[in-house]
Write a protein that holds these residues in place. Structure first.
Motif, PDB file in Angstrom:
ATOM      1  N   PRO A  40       0.814  -1.227   0.000  1.00  0.00           N
ATOM      2  CA  PRO A  40       0.000   0.000   0.000  1.00  0.00           C
ATOM      3  C   PRO A  40       0.844   1.273   0.000  1.00  0.00           C
ATOM      4  CG  PRO A  40      -0.840  -1.572   1.603  1.00  0.00           C
ATOM      5  CD  PRO A  40       0.476  -2.095   1.141  1.00  0.00           C
ATOM      6  N   CYS A  41       1.897   1.306   0.829  1.00  0.00           N
ATOM      7  CA  CYS A  41       2.754   2.506   0.881  1.00  0.00           C
ATOM      8  C   CYS A  41       3.494   2.709  -0.442  1.00  0.00           C
ATOM      9  CB  CYS A  41       3.761   2.384   2.025  1.00  0.00           C
ATOM     10  SG  CYS A  41       3.015   2.449   3.670  1.00  0.00           S
ATOM     11  N   GLY A  42       3.959   1.614  -1.046  1.00  0.00           N
ATOM     12  CA  GLY A  42       4.675   1.713  -2.311  1.00  0.00           C
ATOM     13  C   GLY A  42       3.798   2.226  -3.422  1.00  0.00           C
ATOM     14  N   LEU A  43       2.578   1.718  -3.539  1.00  0.00           N
ATOM     15  CA  LEU A  43       1.676   2.174  -4.597  1.00  0.00           C
ATOM     16  C   LEU A  43       1.233   3.612  -4.365  1.00  0.00           C
ATOM     17  CD1 LEU A  43       1.704  -0.816  -5.450  1.00  0.00           C
ATOM     18  CD2 LEU A  43      -0.739  -0.585  -5.951  1.00  0.00           C
ATOM     19  N   ALA A  44       1.004   3.978  -3.100  1.00  0.00           N
ATOM     20  CA  ALA A  44       0.616   5.359  -2.801  1.00  0.00           C
ATOM     21  C   ALA A  44       1.730   6.325  -3.180  1.00  0.00           C
ATOM     22  CB  ALA A  44       0.283   5.494  -1.316  1.00  0.00           C
ATOM     23  N   LEU A  45       2.983   5.996  -2.828  1.00  0.00           N
ATOM     24  CA  LEU A  45       4.105   6.867  -3.162  1.00  0.00           C
ATOM     25  C   LEU A  45       4.296   6.951  -4.674  1.00  0.00           C
ATOM     26  CD1 LEU A  45       6.500   8.586  -2.331  1.00  0.00           C
ATOM     27  CD2 LEU A  45       7.851   6.479  -2.065  1.00  0.00           C
ATOM     28  N   SER A  46       4.190   5.828  -5.360  1.00  0.00           N
ATOM     29  CA  SER A  46       4.335   5.821  -6.812  1.00  0.00           C
ATOM     30  C   SER A  46       3.257   6.668  -7.475  1.00  0.00           C
ATOM     31  CB  SER A  46       4.271   4.383  -7.342  1.00  0.00           C
ATOM     32  OG  SER A  46       4.423   4.352  -8.733  1.00  0.00           O
ATOM     33  N   SER A  47       2.024   6.541  -6.996  1.00  0.00           N
ATOM     34  CA  SER A  47       0.926   7.335  -7.547  1.00  0.00           C
ATOM     35  C   SER A  47       1.147   8.826  -7.309  1.00  0.00           C
ATOM     36  CB  SER A  47      -0.397   6.888  -6.907  1.00  0.00           C
ATOM     37  OG  SER A  47      -1.464   7.703  -7.335  1.00  0.00           O
ATOM     38  N   TRP A  48       1.590   9.176  -6.113  1.00  0.00           N
ATOM     39  CA  TRP A  48       1.826  10.596  -5.791  1.00  0.00           C
ATOM     40  C   TRP A  48       2.942  11.174  -6.659  1.00  0.00           C
ATOM     41  CZ3 TRP A  48       6.087  13.190  -3.636  1.00  0.00           C
ATOM     42  CH2 TRP A  48       5.848  14.527  -3.304  1.00  0.00           C
ATOM     43  N   LEU A  49       4.034  10.441  -6.809  1.00  0.00           N
ATOM     44  CA  LEU A  49       5.138  10.924  -7.631  1.00  0.00           C
ATOM     45  C   LEU A  49       4.709  11.087  -9.089  1.00  0.00           C
ATOM     46  CD1 LEU A  49       8.078   8.760  -6.207  1.00  0.00           C
ATOM     47  CD2 LEU A  49       7.804  11.246  -5.994  1.00  0.00           C
ATOM     48  N   THR A  50       3.937  10.118  -9.573  1.00  0.00           N
ATOM     49  CA  THR A  50       3.489  10.180 -10.968  1.00  0.00           C
ATOM     50  C   THR A  50       2.590  11.383 -11.199  1.00  0.00           C
ATOM     51  OG1 THR A  50       3.608   7.766 -11.152  1.00  0.00           O
ATOM     52  CG2 THR A  50       2.307   8.926 -12.798  1.00  0.00           C
ATOM     53  N   ARG A  51       1.636  11.602 -10.304  1.00  0.00           N
ATOM     54  CA  ARG A  51       0.678  12.685 -10.490  1.00  0.00           C
ATOM     55  C   ARG A  51       1.287  14.052 -10.207  1.00  0.00           C
ATOM     56  NH1 ARG A  51      -4.632  11.354 -10.852  1.00  0.00           N
ATOM     57  NH2 ARG A  51      -5.095   9.130 -10.786  1.00  0.00           N
ATOM     58  N   SER A  52       2.243  14.108  -9.305  1.00  0.00           N
ATOM     59  CA  SER A  52       2.806  15.398  -8.912  1.00  0.00           C
ATOM     60  C   SER A  52       3.960  15.845  -9.797  1.00  0.00           C
ATOM     61  CB  SER A  52       3.279  15.339  -7.450  1.00  0.00           C
ATOM     62  OG  SER A  52       2.222  14.998  -6.579  1.00  0.00           O
TER      63      SER A  52
END
Length: 456
Positions: free
Chosen positions: A73-85
């Protein structure tokens, strides 16, 4: 009467112009060849990084499988945030971006989506997703990376003509497939079937040259290997062809439903869930990670990552996997893609297809199990991508088996027809339209769908 042999000013000027043109053409060819070598080098490096990420994940699971309930969960959340930001354009497979960039009129958008920065982010974030346990692959992202490299090379060479730019994007994407799978013929077919939409584009010498050079580069670095080893299974005409029918139907149904669900998800989810995804995409990615971790625990960790090891074991007959494997792997792949993180569908789809074929084989004793696995692999893969020729050539080259080509083609086209009935638009084409509309709202993005439908 004397005849002057001295060159005239006009002839000298003509010779200088010819020499200049020839020099420019050779300079461009050298730059293109250098770009193709870079695609091969980057593809091999990407594969090595993905393997390293998988090894790190294995070490984490060795400490305790339950750690994945936090890591994923933490890995996917961080990946999603980096991608979108920071790295918009790096999300998803990468193939839709490459297709969309071949139809965009705004070159500024193309330059941004196929920039070196986005390519590097695509590589790093895909590897990070594999480390976190997402069911994704590196082959689709390699297409975008290859297209980005060749596009950057074209900009360096001063290429601004739209037709030439699109030819380079197609060449880079096809070279990426060839280098990622070590399947040069599949790279060419992929460029024809999935990226190109006219005869003139399909006969591009640039694409053929880039595919060959990048493939040779990959072979020089890692050797002339086959992705799934060597198989010698055959499907003789007769009762054995029942496997073609069964695999084609089941692969078409499962792959078609998978593609249809992804296309619908890409268009937005209605109701409260859709509103939640729009408002809290990072939290949604974390929840997807939690679901992935639970699926991973239920499967004993088999659904994490690309699924390459599982697919190879099933195809080579060196491992036994439960019937639930292909269902759980399909669900894990669907959840991973819905999370919006960077990552491809090629390798997980091959793994799902192999799992399905392994399950079907136990009910068809009159057909060699290895052959049924290959038929299931090509059927599901063809149904998901709706690119039956690419699926057939990839599976054939990955296993170095030409004896089964006719059966593979039959199974792939049957699955393709059923998938087409369930999902009227090819998955990558539909996702490209969605990406095109968000990237360039005024672009007439329906041309992608029309061109794709005409080509098929």
């Amino acid at each position: 009467m004397s005849i002057s042999v001295l060159p005239t000013p006009e002839s000298l000027r003509h010779l200088r112009e010819q020499a200049k043109t020839g020099t420019v053409n050779w300079r461009r060819k050298f730059i293109y060849w250098t770009g193709a070598v870079l695609v091969g080098l980057v593809a091999v490096t990407f594969a090595s990084m993905a393997d390293t990420a998988a090894h790190i994940r294995s070490h984490i699971m060795h400490v305790s499988p339950w750690l994945m309930l936090v890591v994923t969960p933490c890995g996917l959340a961080l990946s999603s945030w980096l991608t979108r930001s920071w790295f918009r354009g790096a999300q998803g497979s990468g193939i839709p971006q490459a297709i969309a960039c071949m139809h965009l009129n705004d070159m500024a958008v193309v330059d941004r989506v196929l920039s070196v920065r986005i390519a590097l982010a695509k590589i790093c974030l895909t590897c990070f997703g594999l480390l976190a346990g997402a069911s994704i692959g590196r082959e689709g992202p390699t297409v975008q990376v290859g297209a980005a490299i060749m596009h950057t090379v074209g900009r360096f060479a001063g290429i601004s003509n739209t037709t030439s730019v699109r030819a380079l994007i197609k060449a880079g994407g096809a070279a990426g497939v060839a280098a990622a799978f070590n399947t040069p013929l599949a790279g060419i077919v992929f460029g024809i079937e999935e990226l190109a939409h006219s005869f003139e584009q399909r006969s591009s010498g640039t694409m053929l040259t880039c595919v060959v050079i990048s493939g040779v580069t990959a072979i020089a670095m890692v050797g002339n290997y086959t992705y799934f080893g060597h198989t010698y299974s055959a499907v003789p005409v007769g009762t054995s062809w029942l496997a073609v029918l069964v695999c084609g139907v089941l692969g078409g149904l499962s792959g078609g439903m998978f593609s249809s669900l992804l296309v619908r998800m890409s268009r937005g989810v209605p109701g409260a869930l859709g509103a939640f995804i729009t408002r809290r995409p990072v939290l949604f990615a974390a929840l997807c990670g939690l679901v992935l971790a639970i699926i991973g625990l239920l499967s004993g960790g088999m659904t994490y990552g690309t699924g390459y090891t599982q697919a190879r074991d099933i195809i080579m007959g060196s491992g036994q996997y439960p019937a639930s494997y292909f269902v759980l792997k399909l669900l894990a792949t669907f959840v991973s893609y819905c999370s919006g993180i960077p990552g491809g569908l090629f390798a997980p789809s091959l793994s799902v297809g192999a799992g399905m074929g392994g399950w079907i084989a136990q009910f068809l004793p009159h057909t060699t199990p290895g052959a049924v696995v290959l038929l299931g692999t090509v059927a599901y893969f063809a149904a998901v991508t709706q690119a039956p020729l690419t699926a057939t050539v990839i599976v054939m080259e990955m296993c170095d088996n030409q004896q089964i080509t006719l059966a593979l083609l039959a199974s792939a086209f049957l699955a393709f027809g059923i998938s087409r009935a369930l999902c009227s638009h090819a998955l990558y084409g539909a996702l490209a339209v969605r990406f095109l509309r968000s990237a360039e709202p005024r672009q007439k993005s329906t041309t992608i769908t029309t061109a794709t439908d005409t080509a098929r």
